[in-house]
Design a protein around this motif. Structure first.
Motif, PDB file in Angstrom:
ATOM      1  N   ALA A 167      19.329  -5.101  -7.715  1.00  0.00           N
ATOM      2  CA  ALA A 167      18.434  -4.494  -8.543  1.00  0.00           C
ATOM      3  C   ALA A 167      17.815  -5.606  -9.670  1.00  0.00           C
ATOM      4  O   ALA A 167      16.691  -5.265 -10.037  1.00  0.00           O
ATOM      5  N   ASN A 168      18.617  -6.173 -10.358  1.00  0.00           N
ATOM      6  CA  ASN A 168      18.462  -7.154 -11.360  1.00  0.00           C
ATOM      7  C   ASN A 168      18.886  -8.442 -11.033  1.00  0.00           C
ATOM      8  O   ASN A 168      20.038  -8.745 -11.286  1.00  0.00           O
ATOM      9  N   ALA A 169      17.866  -9.424 -10.625  1.00  0.00           N
ATOM     10  CA  ALA A 169      18.399 -10.786 -10.550  1.00  0.00           C
ATOM     11  C   ALA A 169      17.094 -11.634 -10.888  1.00  0.00           C
ATOM     12  O   ALA A 169      16.218 -11.549 -10.704  1.00  0.00           O
ATOM     13  N   SER A 185      13.818 -14.616  -1.286  1.00  0.00           N
ATOM     14  CA  SER A 185      13.641 -13.660  -0.135  1.00  0.00           C
ATOM     15  C   SER A 185      14.926 -13.207   0.281  1.00  0.00           C
ATOM     16  O   SER A 185      15.052 -12.062   0.548  1.00  0.00           O
ATOM     17  N   GLU A 186      15.986 -14.036   0.132  1.00  0.00           N
ATOM     18  CA  GLU A 186      17.338 -13.418   0.400  1.00  0.00           C
ATOM     19  C   GLU A 186      17.798 -12.297  -0.526  1.00  0.00           C
ATOM     20  O   GLU A 186      18.394 -11.114  -0.389  1.00  0.00           O
ATOM     21  N   LEU A 187      17.262 -12.360  -1.801  1.00  0.00           N
ATOM     22  CA  LEU A 187      17.706 -11.437  -2.670  1.00  0.00           C
ATOM     23  C   LEU A 187      17.091 -10.118  -2.470  1.00  0.00           C
ATOM     24  O   LEU A 187      17.472  -8.904  -2.689  1.00  0.00           O
ATOM     25  N   GLU A 188      15.749 -10.192  -1.932  1.00  0.00           N
ATOM     26  CA  GLU A 188      15.017  -8.616  -1.725  1.00  0.00           C
ATOM     27  C   GLU A 188      15.517  -8.299  -0.487  1.00  0.00           C
ATOM     28  O   GLU A 188      15.512  -7.039  -0.298  1.00  0.00           O
ATOM     29  N   SER A 234      29.959 -10.854  -1.724  1.00  0.00           N
ATOM     30  CA  SER A 234      31.051 -10.737  -2.700  1.00  0.00           C
ATOM     31  C   SER A 234      31.006  -9.609  -3.812  1.00  0.00           C
ATOM     32  O   SER A 234      31.923  -9.032  -3.998  1.00  0.00           O
ATOM     33  N   PHE A 235      29.877  -9.565  -4.081  1.00  0.00           N
ATOM     34  CA  PHE A 235      29.770  -8.734  -5.303  1.00  0.00           C
ATOM     35  C   PHE A 235      28.667  -7.429  -4.994  1.00  0.00           C
ATOM     36  O   PHE A 235      28.143  -6.966  -5.807  1.00  0.00           O
ATOM     37  N   GLU A 236      28.920  -6.969  -3.992  1.00  0.00           N
ATOM     38  CA  GLU A 236      28.028  -6.011  -3.286  1.00  0.00           C
ATOM     39  C   GLU A 236      28.195  -4.688  -4.119  1.00  0.00           C
ATOM     40  O   GLU A 236      27.362  -3.869  -4.383  1.00  0.00           O
ATOM     41  N   HIS A 237      29.595  -4.543  -4.577  1.00  0.00           N
ATOM     42  CA  HIS A 237      29.742  -3.378  -5.488  1.00  0.00           C
ATOM     43  C   HIS A 237      28.894  -3.351  -6.731  1.00  0.00           C
ATOM     44  O   HIS A 237      28.811  -2.247  -7.149  1.00  0.00           O
ATOM     45  N   TYR A 238      28.523  -4.244  -7.286  1.00  0.00           N
ATOM     46  CA  TYR A 238      27.848  -4.433  -8.229  1.00  0.00           C
ATOM     47  C   TYR A 238      26.138  -4.707  -8.136  1.00  0.00           C
ATOM     48  O   TYR A 238      25.799  -4.908  -9.368  1.00  0.00           O
ATOM     49  N   PHE A 239      25.927  -4.683  -7.040  1.00  0.00           N
ATOM     50  CA  PHE A 239      24.455  -4.812  -6.903  1.00  0.00           C
ATOM     51  C   PHE A 239      23.424  -3.949  -7.682  1.00  0.00           C
ATOM     52  O   PHE A 239      22.402  -4.209  -8.168  1.00  0.00           O
ATOM     53  N   ASP A 240      23.840  -2.794  -7.975  1.00  0.00           N
ATOM     54  CA  ASP A 240      22.900  -1.693  -8.633  1.00  0.00           C
ATOM     55  C   ASP A 240      23.222  -1.784 -10.123  1.00  0.00           C
ATOM     56  O   ASP A 240      22.472  -1.102 -10.999  1.00  0.00           O
ATOM     57  N   SER A 241      24.399  -2.532 -10.768  1.00  0.00           N
ATOM     58  CA  SER A 241      24.757  -2.512 -12.099  1.00  0.00           C
ATOM     59  C   SER A 241      24.656  -3.850 -12.789  1.00  0.00           C
ATOM     60  O   SER A 241      24.551  -3.553 -14.108  1.00  0.00           O
ATOM     61  N   GLU A 242      24.790  -4.740 -12.138  1.00  0.00           N
ATOM     62  CA  GLU A 242      25.193  -5.898 -12.824  1.00  0.00           C
ATOM     63  C   GLU A 242      23.871  -6.647 -12.863  1.00  0.00           C
ATOM     64  O   GLU A 242      23.160  -6.662 -11.823  1.00  0.00           O
ATOM     65  N   ARG A 243      23.447  -7.740 -13.776  1.00  0.00           N
ATOM     66  CA  ARG A 243      22.380  -8.739 -13.585  1.00  0.00           C
ATOM     67  C   ARG A 243      22.917  -9.770 -13.091  1.00  0.00           C
ATOM     68  O   ARG A 243      23.989 -10.267 -13.344  1.00  0.00           O
TER      69      ARG A 243
END
Length: 238
Positions: free
Chosen positions: A73-75, A65-68, A39-48
């Motif tokens: 980027a930041n989880a 595993s799913e996050l990888e 749902s938040f794919e647009h923010y995968f590189d910018s949000e924690r």
């Protein structure tokens, strides 16, 4: 920060014969977890991102595993090994040493919000809820005012047709914690739990600007019950 609390017991799914939590189930080759987080794919590189999980069913390893695979980027993943008094308390416990000035965007792990973008007004309000026009009385509701303002919220009490889809924003953690502290002091629970939507009422009474953003039903899918899961299986396989 985008926060996904996921410490529910999936009791309806286990009672229906499923053998693992709903977020680990697959829908057309992709897990419920993955579909919800995208749902938040647009923010995968910018949000924690923060995921609050239970330790059972190997959930922390599953989430990592799913996050990888998703490439966020930041989880971070934090675990709560005991039951909580609802989603609001879960979020508070999971935030740990997060700064009081941190903005919070909270969402469910069993809802798919397609192509989400933050609303244009997000920098001018103290909080907002995303809503849709729906039926039934099993939702959180908002009473709308002028210019997308929220006059009050209710839990399981239908005061309008505007139902929360489970996406909640607070301008800062401090605002969220202040509202939760007051709810605890007054024991303002619904069926013994601290829900998030009613917390906005404390902020509204103090003069905070709380808004709502209405979306179309076509922009969202719910996967919180076995029936909804089975319906989505048919939808995604057709």
């Amino acid at each position: 920060m985008i926060i996904i609390p996921m410490v529910g017991l999936s009791s309806r799914f286990f009672k229906a014969g499923f053998t693992k939590p709903k977020f680990q189930l697959e829908l057309s080759g992709e897990t419920v977890f993955s579909r919800a987080v995208r749902s938040f794919e647009h923010y995968f590189d910018s949000e924690r991102f923060l995921f609050i999980t239970r330790p059972d069913y190997d959930t922390p390893a599953f989430v990592s595993s799913e996050l990888e695979r998703l490439g966020i980027a930041n989880a971070s993943v934090t675990t709560i090994a005991h039951d909580t008094q609802g989603q609001a308390e879960t979020v508070s416990l999971g935030l740990k040493d997060t700064a009081g000035s941190e903005p919070l965007l909270i969402f469910n792990i069993d809802t798919f919000r397609y192509d989400y973008r933050k609303p244009d007004f997000i920098d001018t309000c103290d909080g907002y809820l995303e809503v849709f026009s729906g039926e039934g009385d099993h939702w959180s509701f908002v009473e709308p005012g002028a210019e997308n303002s929220v006059l009050r919220t209710t839990e399981k009490e239908r005061i309008s047709s505007l139902c929360s889809d489970g996406l909640y924003y607070f301008k800062t953690r401090d605002l969220f914690e202040t509202a939760l502290s007051e709810a605890r002091a007054k024991n303002e629970t619904t069926k013994g739990e601290f829900y998030i939507a009613p917390l906005y009422n404390t902020l509204i009474k103090s003069g905070a600007s709380i808004k709502y953003e209405e979306i179309a039903l076509s922009e969202i899918d719910f996967c919180g019950t076995p029936d909804e899961f089975e319906a989505l299986k048919k939808k995604f396989s057709s």
